[in-house]
Write a protein that holds these residues in place. Structure first.
Motif, PDB file in Angstrom:
ATOM      1  N   LEU A  95       0.833  -1.198   0.000  1.00 43.28           N
ATOM      2  CA  LEU A  95       0.000   0.000   0.000  1.00 43.28           C
ATOM      3  C   LEU A  95       0.869   1.250   0.000  1.00 43.28           C
ATOM      4  O   LEU A  95       0.622   2.222  -0.715  1.00 43.28           O
ATOM      5  CB  LEU A  95      -0.902  -0.022   1.240  1.00 43.28           C
ATOM      6  N   ASN A  96       1.923   1.170   0.786  1.00 46.05           N
ATOM      7  CA  ASN A  96       2.865   2.269   0.883  1.00 46.05           C
ATOM      8  C   ASN A  96       3.465   2.584  -0.484  1.00 46.05           C
ATOM      9  O   ASN A  96       3.563   3.730  -0.902  1.00 46.05           O
ATOM     10  CB  ASN A  96       3.973   1.863   1.859  1.00 46.05           C
ATOM     11  N   ARG A  97       3.835   1.508  -1.201  1.00 47.19           N
ATOM     12  CA  ARG A  97       4.438   1.704  -2.525  1.00 47.19           C
ATOM     13  C   ARG A  97       3.449   2.373  -3.459  1.00 47.19           C
ATOM     14  O   ARG A  97       3.809   3.274  -4.204  1.00 47.19           O
ATOM     15  CB  ARG A  97       4.854   0.348  -3.106  1.00 47.19           C
ATOM     16  N   VAL A  98       2.210   1.916  -3.432  1.00 44.81           N
ATOM     17  CA  VAL A  98       1.180   2.501  -4.296  1.00 44.81           C
ATOM     18  C   VAL A  98       1.037   3.983  -3.975  1.00 44.81           C
ATOM     19  O   VAL A  98       0.971   4.832  -4.871  1.00 44.81           O
ATOM     20  CB  VAL A  98      -0.168   1.773  -4.115  1.00 44.81           C
ATOM     21  N   ALA A  99       1.024   4.294  -2.683  1.00 48.39           N
ATOM     22  CA  ALA A  99       0.854   5.689  -2.284  1.00 48.39           C
ATOM     23  C   ALA A  99       2.005   6.527  -2.803  1.00 48.39           C
ATOM     24  O   ALA A  99       1.808   7.615  -3.346  1.00 48.39           O
ATOM     25  CB  ALA A  99       0.766   5.781  -0.762  1.00 48.39           C
ATOM     26  N   ILE A 100       3.216   5.998  -2.656  1.00 45.57           N
ATOM     27  CA  ILE A 100       4.389   6.745  -3.130  1.00 45.57           C
ATOM     28  C   ILE A 100       4.303   6.963  -4.634  1.00 45.57           C
ATOM     29  O   ILE A 100       4.554   8.055  -5.141  1.00 45.57           O
ATOM     30  CB  ILE A 100       5.685   6.003  -2.746  1.00 45.57           C
ATOM     31  N   ALA A 101       3.901   5.920  -5.341  1.00 44.25           N
ATOM     32  CA  ALA A 101       3.775   6.035  -6.792  1.00 44.25           C
ATOM     33  C   ALA A 101       2.754   7.108  -7.151  1.00 44.25           C
ATOM     34  O   ALA A 101       2.992   7.948  -8.030  1.00 44.25           O
ATOM     35  CB  ALA A 101       3.363   4.689  -7.389  1.00 44.25           C
ATOM     36  N   ALA A 102       1.635   7.109  -6.450  1.00 49.64           N
ATOM     37  CA  ALA A 102       0.591   8.095  -6.729  1.00 49.64           C
ATOM     38  C   ALA A 102       1.116   9.508  -6.501  1.00 49.64           C
ATOM     39  O   ALA A 102       0.910  10.407  -7.321  1.00 49.64           O
ATOM     40  CB  ALA A 102      -0.630   7.831  -5.845  1.00 49.64           C
ATOM     41  N   VAL A 103       1.826   9.689  -5.398  1.00 47.91           N
ATOM     42  CA  VAL A 103       2.378  11.010  -5.099  1.00 47.91           C
ATOM     43  C   VAL A 103       3.350  11.438  -6.188  1.00 47.91           C
ATOM     44  O   VAL A 103       3.349  12.584  -6.641  1.00 47.91           O
ATOM     45  CB  VAL A 103       3.069  10.998  -3.713  1.00 47.91           C
ATOM     46  N   LEU A 104       4.158  10.485  -6.650  1.00 47.82           N
ATOM     47  CA  LEU A 104       5.118  10.792  -7.707  1.00 47.82           C
ATOM     48  C   LEU A 104       4.409  11.246  -8.975  1.00 47.82           C
ATOM     49  O   LEU A 104       4.779  12.250  -9.590  1.00 47.82           O
ATOM     50  CB  LEU A 104       5.955   9.547  -8.021  1.00 47.82           C
ATOM     51  N   VAL A 105       3.378  10.508  -9.363  1.00 48.02           N
ATOM     52  CA  VAL A 105       2.641  10.840 -10.590  1.00 48.02           C
ATOM     53  C   VAL A 105       2.050  12.244 -10.472  1.00 48.02           C
ATOM     54  O   VAL A 105       2.177  13.070 -11.378  1.00 48.02           O
ATOM     55  CB  VAL A 105       1.528   9.797 -10.854  1.00 48.02           C
ATOM     56  N   ILE A 106       1.424  12.509  -9.324  1.00 47.27           N
ATOM     57  CA  ILE A 106       0.789  13.817  -9.138  1.00 47.27           C
ATOM     58  C   ILE A 106       1.837  14.927  -9.184  1.00 47.27           C
ATOM     59  O   ILE A 106       1.655  15.965  -9.821  1.00 47.27           O
ATOM     60  CB  ILE A 106       0.011  13.840  -7.803  1.00 47.27           C
TER      61      ILE A 106
END
Ligand SMILES: Nc1ncnc2c1ncn2[C@@H]1O[C@H](COP(=O)(O)OP(=O)(O)O)[C@@H](O)[C@H]1O
Ligand SMILES: [Mg+2]
Lengths: 369, 319
Positions: free
Chosen positions: B12-23
């Motif tokens: 979940l943490n990885r997904v969150a980090i990825a989302a933040v990166l994309v944004i």
């Protein structure tokens, strides 16, 4: 040299009257404790004296001069707040120096005064720290230092150690007492903790719902409570209160707890004193502290048979709930004196420790036997 | 945060980090575009697909700051040889720098507009924040009749889209001679930001216990002294956050600046796009202007970053 006098103080917040006709004279160097439950108007009284709150009626006199029109900053009074102790953006040194800077003293004087106070309070090693790095007890020490440093006319302390844990409170209590003895300034100290009040005060002022209940030395307030509120508020465990009827029989006064099979024995002078005080059966409450309830394990002259209900062993002594008729009386005994709950024992009330109150007004009849 | 993470937590943490990166990338894309265009040679600015790798040059900035005119023919070789390096960059672009009769280089309108932007934004921010702080202090510390109504009224000035009042404002400004003046815009932006500033500062000042000042009062300070010595330092975080927001609003404001100013007091936002209209647009110059325009806000925000971070979590970290 500071006397403070309150004359007929009244204070409302909106429609709510918070202080009702408060009269109090505080002598120079006296340590006064305002004692009362939360919400009874202690803080408001203190704030009014400091000039942080206006009053609706009455006079506040400091050294004989009315001060209602003098701003807080000119009253020369130190205040230790209940909820605030130190400025987070200043070091401990700056916090203590802050009141001195208001007087625009020179830097070396300020430095010297702060060091002196820090030494008294044993917080010299904390001077360079920020408040956030301090423990609760140290914070309060510094807060007291802030108040002391200016040598104010009077010190007002609003539950200064109320937020600390029990052990630290005890420690700080002793320290505050030591400081007061050493520095000797007129002090008004607010607390809801009767033990704190008893241990610190020259005189205790008991307040309830904005009304002054009694002023007296700790001993007076404890031994001669003016009314049922004071009687139950001061002292632990709480004083027993029970409605009684008094009759005379064969040269003895008989005090009967409602629903009890037998009456307690009292000296015959009681009936005369009660009549003189205007007390009537049906409107009479007996108060006795647990140490005034004497317990015997065998039937004795003047003792009433009762049943031991609950035993609280407290180490140095036990507190025992005794069923007398429909009522419970709590007694204090040597530890282990009554071995088991449910045991039949005999009890007597020490007349010298009995208090009689008007049940409807709560006022004490002031009878001492 | 738990010291030990389960497998699903880690995922979940990885997904969150990825989302933040994309944004983050999404937000940074326009800034990248502007920055890269500002340093591109003109002929690479509008290629399709976009040119990513190029040799950066600063001719857009030279052009941005100078007044230029189209060259009809190539410059005389001796003129070219005699010109300083930056003037050659303009020649290379098929233009020449306009000089006055005495031979001085004529500046373009940009530096002037940029200064106007700075003057207007800084002054209005200082005014809005200081007035807002005092007003908020009053609302926070003193009881007054109709306090809630007044506060609501102050906020209600923000409920109308500002452009709705643009025409009446324009007529009023013309009547009193505030059109195209610095003070005109400053007053406008101050008024505009004030409601925001009052509300924001009230929140911050409410958080400062009133005992802080009362302690100062009984210690012998006046209320004003207590305000400056206690309230202001304690509210520094809030002031910084409010100042950044006010500055950004004033700095970016476009519609009123377009309507109310045209020359003397014109700010950068209406000026930059106006350069598109004349002849063939030189996107690199526009990008250079935009790039420089981004800098003050970036610098200001960067300087106050610690205060801002604390400002955002204000209340959460205090008891
Ligand atoms: N500023 C205020 N406005 C309205 N009511 C208040 C205010 N301050 C205190 N009160 C009320 O006055 C009563 C007495 O408060 P206070 O003096 O703080 O009591 P204490 O210090 O004994 O707990 C409480 O009922 C409290 O709610
Ligand atoms: Mg209180």
């Amino acid at each position: 040299m500071t006397q403070i006098e309150l004359r007929g103080i009244e204070k409302h917040f909106g429609a709510v009257q918070v202080i009702k006709n408060l009269n109090l004279a505080i002598a120079d160097n006296e340590f006064i404790v305002l004692l009362g439950q939360s919400g009874c108007g202690k803080t408001t009284t203190l704030r009014a004296i400091a000039g942080l709150e206006t009053i609706d009626e009455g006079d506040i006199l400091i050294d004989g001069r009315p001060v209602q029109h003098i701003k807080a900053s000119h009253r020369d009074i130190a205040f230790v707040f209940q909820s605030f102790s130190l400025y987070p953006h200043m070091t401990v040194f700056e916090n203590i120096a802050f009141p001195l800077r208001a007087m625009r003293g020179n830097r070396t004087d300020i430095e010297r005064e702060v060091q002196a106070v820090a030494k008294t309070l044993q917080i010299t090693h904390l001077l360079a720290k920020r408040p956030s790095a301090l423990s609760g007890g140290d914070m309060q020490r510094v807060a007291i230092g802030r108040a002391l440093v200016r040598r104010p006319k009077a010190m007002l302390m609003d539950e200064p150690i109320g937020a600390l844990d029990a052990k630290l409170r005890e420690e700080m209590r002793a320290e505050i007492k030591r400081l007061h003895i050493k520095q000797g300034s007129t002090t008004i100290y607010v607390t809801h903790d009767q033990v704190e009040a008893m241990s610190l005060a020259d005189r205790i002022v008991v307040m309830h719902e904005g009304v002054l209940q009694q002023v007296g030395t700790p001993h007076e307030v404890y031994a001669r409570p003016a009314n049922m509120f004071v009687a139950q508020f001061v002292g632990s465990p709480v004083m027993n209160m029970t409605e009684v009827t008094v009759s005379e029989d064969a040269g003895h006064a008989r005090v009967l707890v409602r629903g009890a099979p037998t009456a307690f024995d009292f000296p015959s002078s009681l009936t005369a004193e009660l009549t003189a005080a205007g007390a009537e059966n049906g409107n009479l409450t007996l108060g006795v502290r647990p140490e005034g309830v004497l317990v015997s394990r065998e039937a004795r002259e003047g003792f009433v048979p009762v049943e031991a209900h609950i035993i609280e062993p407290l180490g140095s002594h036990d507190i025992i709930d005794l069923q007398v008729g429909a009522q419970m009386l709590r007694a204090r005994t040597k530890s282990g004196f009554v071995p088991r709950p449910g045991e039949a024992v005999w009890a007597r009330i020490n007349p010298a420790q009995a208090h009689f109150f008007d049940s409807s007004t709560g006022t004490s009849f002031g009878i001492r036997l | 945060m738990a010291a030990v993470q389960t497998r699903s937590e880690r995922a979940l943490n990885r997904v969150a980090i990825a989302a933040v990166l994309v944004i983050t990338l999404l937000f940074l894309a326009p800034i990248y575009w502007i920055t890269s265009t500002a340093f591109k040679p003109r002929n690479l600015a509008t290629t399709i697909p976009p040119t990513v790798i190029f040799e950066p040059e600063i001719s857009p900035f030279v052009k941005l700051f100078t007044k230029r005119s189209q060259l009809r023919a190539a410059p005389e070789p001796e003129d070219y040889a005699a010109a300083p390096w930056w003037e050659r960059l303009v020649f290379d672009g098929g233009e020449k720098v306009v000089r006055s009769g005495r031979g001085d280089v004529q500046l373009s309108g940009y530096p002037n507009r940029f200064m106007n932007s700075l003057i207007v934004a800084i002054t209005s921010t200082v005014l809005a924040v200081s007035m807002g702080t005092f007003t908020a202090y009053g609302f926070s510390r003193f009881k007054m009749k109709g306090e809630a109504d007044l506060l609501f009224f102050i906020l209600s000035t923000r409920m109308l889209p500002p452009v709705v009042v643009a025409i009446p404002m324009f007529l009023m400004y013309r009547a009193v001679g505030l059109n195209d003046t610095h003070w005109g815009l400053i007053i406008l932006y101050t008024a505009f930001n004030l409601s925001f500033s009052v509300w924001l500062m009230k929140g911050f000042i409410d958080e400062i216990p009133k005992e802080y000042e009362e302690a100062a009062l009984v210690d012998g300070y006046t209320r004003l002294e207590a305000f400056f010595k206690i309230v202001l330092p304690e509210a520094a975080t809030g002031i910084a956050a409010t100042a950044v927001f006010c500055f950004i609003t004033a700095w970016n404001e476009y519609a009123f600046a377009l309507i109310m100013t045209n020359r003397r007091a014109q700010t950068a936002p209406p000026f930059i796009p106006s350069q598109v209209g004349s002849g063939l647009p030189d996107w690199t110059v526009i990008a250079a202007g935009t790039f420089l325009f981004l800098l003050p806000v970036a610098i200001f925000t960067f300087l106050l970053r610690n205060h801002l971070l604390r400002g955002m979590s204000f209340g959460a970290i205090r008891k």
